[in-house]
Write an enzyme that holds these catalytic residues in place. Structure first.
Site, PDB file in Angstrom:
ATOM      1  N   ASP A   1     -10.164   3.777  -3.381  1.00  0.00           N
ATOM      2  CA  ASP A   1     -10.907   2.603  -2.907  1.00  0.00           C
ATOM      3  C   ASP A   1     -12.316   2.506  -3.478  1.00  0.00           C
ATOM      4  O   ASP A   1     -13.021   3.508  -3.639  1.00  0.00           O
ATOM      5  CB  ASP A   1     -10.984   2.627  -1.376  1.00  0.00           C
ATOM      6  CG  ASP A   1      -9.645   2.289  -0.744  1.00  0.00           C
ATOM      7  OD1 ASP A   1      -8.639   2.173  -1.479  1.00  0.00           O
ATOM      8  OD2 ASP A   1      -9.603   2.152   0.487  1.00  0.00           O
TER       9      ASP A   1
ATOM     10  N   GLU B   1      -1.006   1.831  -5.222  1.00  0.00           N
ATOM     11  CA  GLU B   1      -0.791   3.262  -4.970  1.00  0.00           C
ATOM     12  C   GLU B   1      -1.872   4.117  -5.626  1.00  0.00           C
ATOM     13  O   GLU B   1      -1.684   5.303  -5.841  1.00  0.00           O
ATOM     14  CB  GLU B   1       0.645   3.698  -5.276  1.00  0.00           C
ATOM     15  CG  GLU B   1       1.122   3.594  -6.689  1.00  0.00           C
ATOM     16  CD  GLU B   1       0.599   4.691  -7.597  1.00  0.00           C
ATOM     17  OE1 GLU B   1      -0.360   4.391  -8.327  1.00  0.00           O
ATOM     18  OE2 GLU B   1       1.158   5.804  -7.615  1.00  0.00           O
ATOM     19  N   TRP B   2      -3.011   3.446  -5.937  1.00  0.00           N
ATOM     20  CA  TRP B   2      -4.264   4.118  -6.295  1.00  0.00           C
ATOM     21  C   TRP B   2      -4.206   4.870  -7.641  1.00  0.00           C
ATOM     22  O   TRP B   2      -5.043   5.737  -7.896  1.00  0.00           O
ATOM     23  CB  TRP B   2      -4.714   5.062  -5.169  1.00  0.00           C
ATOM     24  CG  TRP B   2      -4.536   4.481  -3.801  1.00  0.00           C
ATOM     25  CD1 TRP B   2      -4.947   3.248  -3.409  1.00  0.00           C
ATOM     26  CD2 TRP B   2      -3.900   5.072  -2.660  1.00  0.00           C
ATOM     27  NE1 TRP B   2      -4.619   3.034  -2.093  1.00  0.00           N
ATOM     28  CE2 TRP B   2      -3.970   4.144  -1.609  1.00  0.00           C
ATOM     29  CE3 TRP B   2      -3.286   6.300  -2.430  1.00  0.00           C
ATOM     30  CZ2 TRP B   2      -3.436   4.387  -0.341  1.00  0.00           C
ATOM     31  CZ3 TRP B   2      -2.760   6.553  -1.171  1.00  0.00           C
ATOM     32  CH2 TRP B   2      -2.832   5.606  -0.141  1.00  0.00           C
ATOM     33  N   GLY B   3      -3.197   4.579  -8.449  1.00  0.00           N
ATOM     34  CA  GLY B   3      -3.121   5.234  -9.748  1.00  0.00           C
ATOM     35  C   GLY B   3      -2.502   6.617  -9.710  1.00  0.00           C
ATOM     36  O   GLY B   3      -2.412   7.283 -10.741  1.00  0.00           O
TER      37      GLY B   3
ATOM     38  N   ASP C   1       0.824  -1.206   0.000  1.00  0.00           N
ATOM     39  CA  ASP C   1       0.000   0.000   0.000  1.00  0.00           C
ATOM     40  C   ASP C   1       0.872   1.277   0.000  1.00  0.00           C
ATOM     41  O   ASP C   1       2.110   1.201  -0.003  1.00  0.00           O
ATOM     42  CB  ASP C   1      -0.921  -0.060   1.228  1.00  0.00           C
ATOM     43  CG  ASP C   1      -2.288   0.550   0.963  1.00  0.00           C
ATOM     44  OD1 ASP C   1      -2.424   1.349   0.030  1.00  0.00           O
ATOM     45  OD2 ASP C   1      -3.226   0.234   1.724  1.00  0.00           O
TER      46      ASP C   1
HETATM   47  C1  GLA Z   1      -5.965   1.443   1.463  1.00  0.00           C
HETATM   48  C2  GLA Z   1      -6.175   0.448   0.332  1.00  0.00           C
HETATM   49  C3  GLA Z   1      -7.311  -0.498   0.712  1.00  0.00           C
HETATM   50  C4  GLA Z   1      -6.984  -1.208   2.013  1.00  0.00           C
HETATM   51  C5  GLA Z   1      -6.714  -0.185   3.113  1.00  0.00           C
HETATM   52  C6  GLA Z   1      -6.187  -0.827   4.383  1.00  0.00           C
HETATM   53  O1  GLA Z   1      -7.059   2.298   1.583  1.00  0.00           O
HETATM   54  O2  GLA Z   1      -6.442   1.086  -0.860  1.00  0.00           O
HETATM   55  O3  GLA Z   1      -7.540  -1.446  -0.314  1.00  0.00           O
HETATM   56  O4  GLA Z   1      -5.868  -2.032   1.837  1.00  0.00           O
HETATM   57  O5  GLA Z   1      -5.751   0.780   2.700  1.00  0.00           O
HETATM   58  O6  GLA Z   1      -5.923   0.101   5.376  1.00  0.00           O
END
Ligand code: GLA
Length: 403
Positions: A205, A183-185, A150
């Site tokens: 998310d 890393e969400w893009g 993450d």
């Molecule tokens: C981030 C990730 C999620 C999850 C949470 C856990 O938000 O994007 O998928 O793993 O952390 O804290």
């Protein structure tokens, strides 16, 4: 050294550098399939939950359908010991991770774990920054098969560099592990992720809601349609061994059956990793049938590994195509609206051509059989137009196979 010797030395040094700095290949020829604790259980996890989930997956048809990984997300951690080795939370995981991995392996499944490139995880547990090689070695000793990594508390780190460090640490630890970049893009991982990991999150998310955005102040979570719309323009970066990851599934987490079906179908059209996020120990029949529909999963797991594309968008209806092996195609009609919609498609009048995969459906000269992969009914051939009612927030999904 003469010049030939110098060249040979340089060459062998380069070969070593390549051999010692790479990701593990052949771990994800098709998108990974499994389960992850986060979407349903958040930090409320324990070794008992993981064991019961493994028991469920091994016996409820999911393992037979191709699901393999049981992934523990955030909050499994205890403290680091005096030498800096990370320990699992002694209350929640009293038997330790090695015993848990042995148990999951005894069911013919694999175990995944979670860490973070920063100094803390998103849930505030110890991160791997500065401890990458030590943590990778620990996971390898425990028998871990998959690492989700993450991006919280990173304080200015460069994403490509940080993920490269963990990739090399995993490789040095010597146990093949799927490496899931999360890393969400933010720093466009599709541009650099293929040489580092096996999948990369393309967005923030997901939320178990078909059409919504939830604002949490510093970050937002997104519904199915919102996440889907964010996948635009990146399909050519995905392929065997390296996948765009639009986040884990929310099937069974509170949406309607129609919405769960549409969500699952679209993730399969995207060749997305299929990581279930619900409670596998108590699933309704509808949810189990969605998650284990082998014809729909076959679209996701097709050996060509070509991500699907949006062909048209008219009002509430979108038509998507995905090229499949053996000159077949998947076609999915998505109804984004809260009203049922009538759908008409005259194949022979359409040109479906994909410049990325260089595939052309040639409906004018080739006739395909049309099979509904949800109802399992044959709907005739592409020589006659297809008409259907598509319910609200649902899909019509068919496989077109050459006659
Ligand atoms: C981030 C990730 C999620 C999850 C949470 C856990 O938000 O994007 O998928 O793993 O952390 O804290």
């Amino acid at each position: 050294m003469n010049s030939l010797q110098r060249k040979l030395f340089a060459l062998s040094f380069a070969a070593c550098a390549v051999a010692f700095a790479q990701k593990f290949e052949q771990l994800a020829p098709t998108p990974p399939m499994g389960w992850n604790s986060w979407n349903k259980f958040s930090c409320n996890i324990s070794e008992q939950l993981i064991r019961e989930t493994a028991d469920a997956m091994a016996t409820n048809g999911m393992k037979d359908a191709g699901y393999q990984y049981i992934n523990i997300d955030d909050c499994w951690h205890g403290q680091r010991d005096a030498q800096g080795f990370i320990q699992p939370d002694p209350q929640r995981f009293p038997s330790g991770m090695k015993a848990l991995a042995d148990y999951v392996h005894s069911k013919g499944l694999k175990l995944g774990i979670y860490s973070d490139a920063g100094w803390k995880t998103c849930g505030g547990r110890p991160g791997s920054r500065g401890r990458e090689y030590q943590d990778a070695q620990t996971y390898a000793q425990w028998g871990i098969d998959y690492l989700k990594y993450d991006w919280c508390f990173v304080d200015g780190l460069n994403a490509e560099g940080a993920y490269l460090t963990m990739r090399d640490a995993l490789y040095a630890a010597g146990r093949p592990m799927v490496f899931s970049i999360c890393e969400w893009g933010n720093q466009k991982p599709w541009l650099w992720g293929a040489k580092i990991g096996h999948l990369w999150r393309t967005t923030g998310d997901i939320k178990a809601c078909f059409d919504c955005i939830e604002d949490h102040g510093t970050w937002k979570s997104s519904g199915i349609l919102q996440i889907l719309d964010m996948q635009n323009g990146i399909r050519e970066y995905a392929g065997p061994g390296h996948w765009n990851d639009p986040d884990m599934l929310e099937v069974g987490n509170g949406m309607s059956v129609n919405e769960d079906r549409a969500h699952f179908s679209m993730w399969c059209m995207l060749a997305a990793p299929l990581i279930a996020g619900n409670d596998l120990r108590k699933m309704s029949k509808d949810v189990r049938e969605i998650l284990t529909n082998k014809d729909v999963i076959a679209v996701d797991q097709d050996s060509l590994g070509i991500q699907g594309f949006q062909f048209s968008a008219n009002g509430a209806l979108e038509v998507w195509f995905k090229p499949l092996a053996e000159d077949a195609w998947a076609m999915c009609v998505l109804n984004r609206s809260t009203n049922g919609q009538k759908f008409q498609f005259d194949f022979k009048a359409q040109t479906v051509s994909d410049s990325f995969s260089k595939r052309d459906a040639k409906f004018d000269s080739i006739t395909y059989n049309v099979r509904d992969v949800w109802t399992k009914k044959n709907l005739g051939t592409t020589s006659t137009p297809l008409s259907a009612d598509v319910p609200a927030h649902d899909v019509l999904m068919v496989r077109l196979s050459k006659q």
